[in-house]
Every structure is written in structure tokens, then in C-alpha cells.
Design a protein around this motif. Structure first.
Motif, mmCIF file in Angstrom:
data_model
loop_
_atom_site.group_PDB
_atom_site.id
_atom_site.type_symbol
_atom_site.label_atom_id
_atom_site.label_comp_id
_atom_site.label_asym_id
_atom_site.label_seq_id
_atom_site.Cartn_x
_atom_site.Cartn_y
_atom_site.Cartn_z
ATOM 1 N N ALA A 141 0.811 -1.217 0.000
ATOM 2 C CA ALA A 141 0.000 0.000 0.000
ATOM 3 C C ALA A 141 0.846 1.270 0.000
ATOM 4 O O ALA A 141 0.467 2.275 -0.598
ATOM 5 C CB ALA A 141 -0.932 -0.002 1.208
ATOM 6 N N SER A 142 1.951 1.230 0.690
ATOM 7 C CA SER A 142 2.902 2.340 0.745
ATOM 8 C C SER A 142 4.213 1.754 1.255
ATOM 9 O O SER A 142 4.233 0.598 1.697
ATOM 10 C CB SER A 142 2.378 3.468 1.643
ATOM 11 N N PRO A 143 5.311 2.493 1.212
ATOM 12 C CA PRO A 143 6.581 1.918 1.671
ATOM 13 C C PRO A 143 6.478 1.361 3.097
ATOM 14 O O PRO A 143 6.088 2.068 4.016
ATOM 15 C CB PRO A 143 7.546 3.102 1.606
ATOM 16 N N GLY A 144 6.757 0.076 3.240
ATOM 17 C CA GLY A 144 6.741 -0.565 4.551
ATOM 18 C C GLY A 144 5.378 -0.991 5.051
ATOM 19 O O GLY A 144 5.261 -1.530 6.141
ATOM 20 N N VAL A 145 4.320 -0.745 4.274
ATOM 21 C CA VAL A 145 2.963 -1.086 4.703
ATOM 22 C C VAL A 145 2.316 -2.000 3.663
ATOM 23 O O VAL A 145 2.303 -1.691 2.481
ATOM 24 C CB VAL A 145 2.091 0.172 4.894
ATOM 25 N N SER A 146 1.773 -3.117 4.148
ATOM 26 C CA SER A 146 1.097 -4.066 3.256
ATOM 27 C C SER A 146 -0.320 -4.310 3.733
ATOM 28 O O SER A 146 -0.620 -4.200 4.917
ATOM 29 C CB SER A 146 1.841 -5.401 3.227
ATOM 30 N N ARG A 147 -1.162 -4.669 2.788
ATOM 31 C CA ARG A 147 -2.542 -5.060 3.056
ATOM 32 C C ARG A 147 -2.757 -6.399 2.374
ATOM 33 O O ARG A 147 -2.226 -6.630 1.296
ATOM 34 C CB ARG A 147 -3.522 -4.023 2.500
ATOM 35 N N THR A 148 -3.524 -7.276 3.001
ATOM 36 C CA THR A 148 -3.800 -8.569 2.385
ATOM 37 C C THR A 148 -5.287 -8.680 2.072
ATOM 38 O O THR A 148 -6.126 -8.038 2.715
ATOM 39 C CB THR A 148 -3.385 -9.751 3.276
ATOM 40 N N PHE A 149 -5.585 -9.509 1.082
ATOM 41 C CA PHE A 149 -6.975 -9.725 0.690
ATOM 42 C C PHE A 149 -7.099 -11.085 0.027
ATOM 43 O O PHE A 149 -6.128 -11.668 -0.441
ATOM 44 C CB PHE A 149 -7.464 -8.612 -0.242
ATOM 45 N N CYS A 150 -8.306 -11.610 -0.007
ATOM 46 C CA CYS A 150 -8.589 -12.875 -0.670
ATOM 47 C C CYS A 150 -8.596 -12.632 -2.183
ATOM 48 O O CYS A 150 -9.305 -11.753 -2.662
ATOM 49 C CB CYS A 150 -9.942 -13.428 -0.222
ATOM 50 N N GLN A 151 -7.828 -13.421 -2.911
ATOM 51 C CA GLN A 151 -7.776 -13.281 -4.368
ATOM 52 C C GLN A 151 -9.082 -13.693 -5.038
ATOM 53 O O GLN A 151 -9.357 -13.285 -6.162
ATOM 54 C CB GLN A 151 -6.651 -14.132 -4.936
ATOM 55 N N CYS A 152 -9.889 -14.498 -4.364
ATOM 56 C CA CYS A 152 -11.143 -14.973 -4.961
ATOM 57 C C CYS A 152 -12.274 -13.963 -4.839
ATOM 58 O O CYS A 152 -12.977 -13.695 -5.801
ATOM 59 C CB CYS A 152 -11.560 -16.298 -4.328
#
Length: 131
Positions: free
Chosen positions: A63-74
Motif C-alpha cells: 500500500a505504501s513503503p513498509g505497509v502491506s494489506r492482504t486480501f482474498c484473491q477470490c
């Protein structure tokens, strides 16, 4: 023990620690990522979270440097938010994906300076604008 899943049920997880508080984040990334006025997260230590099904279907968005977001690919359900560098031992789990009840939860609003102008903040919860 808390359990959660994405909307299609492909991804499932467990949290084996109490969830004591939640943040309602009003930053523009949370609003856009959730398509809502804010996103609600609980912080848990990484060692207390585990995927029980469908981990291979979890995608990570930087999402931005050092920050991640996860989500279901389906189905696209937002699952987590984490800051690798600043909080390496913690993840924030989207409380909307919980399947188990959660009562008596301390809550507060954060990043309200960038809240949606159409949303009225009048629920009496604390506001932390230091973020």
C-alpha cells in the motif's frame, strides 16, 4: 479463540489471544480499500494469528513503503494490514471478517482528519488525531 473468514469462505484464520481493542481508521487508504467511511482493525501479535485454510489464496498489496494489506484473491475481502518495519511483531486484522462474537471491546477512531466529509462522527467514541 477467535475465528474468521473471507466472504467466499476460501480463506479462514484463527486468533488464539484475546482481542481487547479496535481502531476505526478513517485514512484515505482504508476508506478506498474497504469502500466505506472507515475500516475497523484489531491489533494482534503475529504469533497469535494463523491461517487455517486458503493461505495460498491470500494476496499482498504494498500500500505504501513498509505497509502491506492482504486480501482474498477470490472474493476481494480485506483481511489484514501490517507495517513490516515499524511493527514487525504485530498485524492488524479486519474485524468485519470475524465469525466469532466479540463483546465489550474498547474502540476509538483514528486518522479522523482525513475522514469522509459525508460521514458524521457522533458515536461518542474517543478520537485519536495524533496519528
Amino acid at each position: 479463540m477467535h475465528r474468521g473468514s473471507c466472504v467466499c469462505g476460501t480463506v479462514r484464520y484463527e486468533i488464539d489471544a484475546p482481542i481487547e481493542s479496535a481502531n476505526h481508521c478513517h485514512c484515505s487508504q482504508c476508506r478506498k480499500g474497504h469502500g466505506a467511511a472507515f475500516a475497523t482493525y484489531a491489533n494482534v501479535r503475529r504469533e497469535h494469528f494463523r491461517f487455517t485454510q486458503g493461505e495460498q489464496s491470500v494476496a499482498v498489496f504494498q500500500a505504501s513503503p513498509g505497509v502491506s494489506r492482504t486480501f482474498c484473491q477470490c472474493c476481494g475481502s480485506n483481511l489484514q494490514w501490517f507495517a513490516h518495519e515499524h511493527y514487525p511483531n504485530w498485524i492488524s486484522v479486519t474485524l468485519g471478517t470475524l465469525d466469532t462474537p466479540l463483546k465489550n471491546l474498547e474502540q476509538k477512531h483514528i486518522y479522523t482528519r482525513s475522514k469522509a466529509d459525508w460521514y458524521c462522527l457522533n458515536d461518542g467514541l474517543p478520537v485519536d488525531d495524533q496519528n
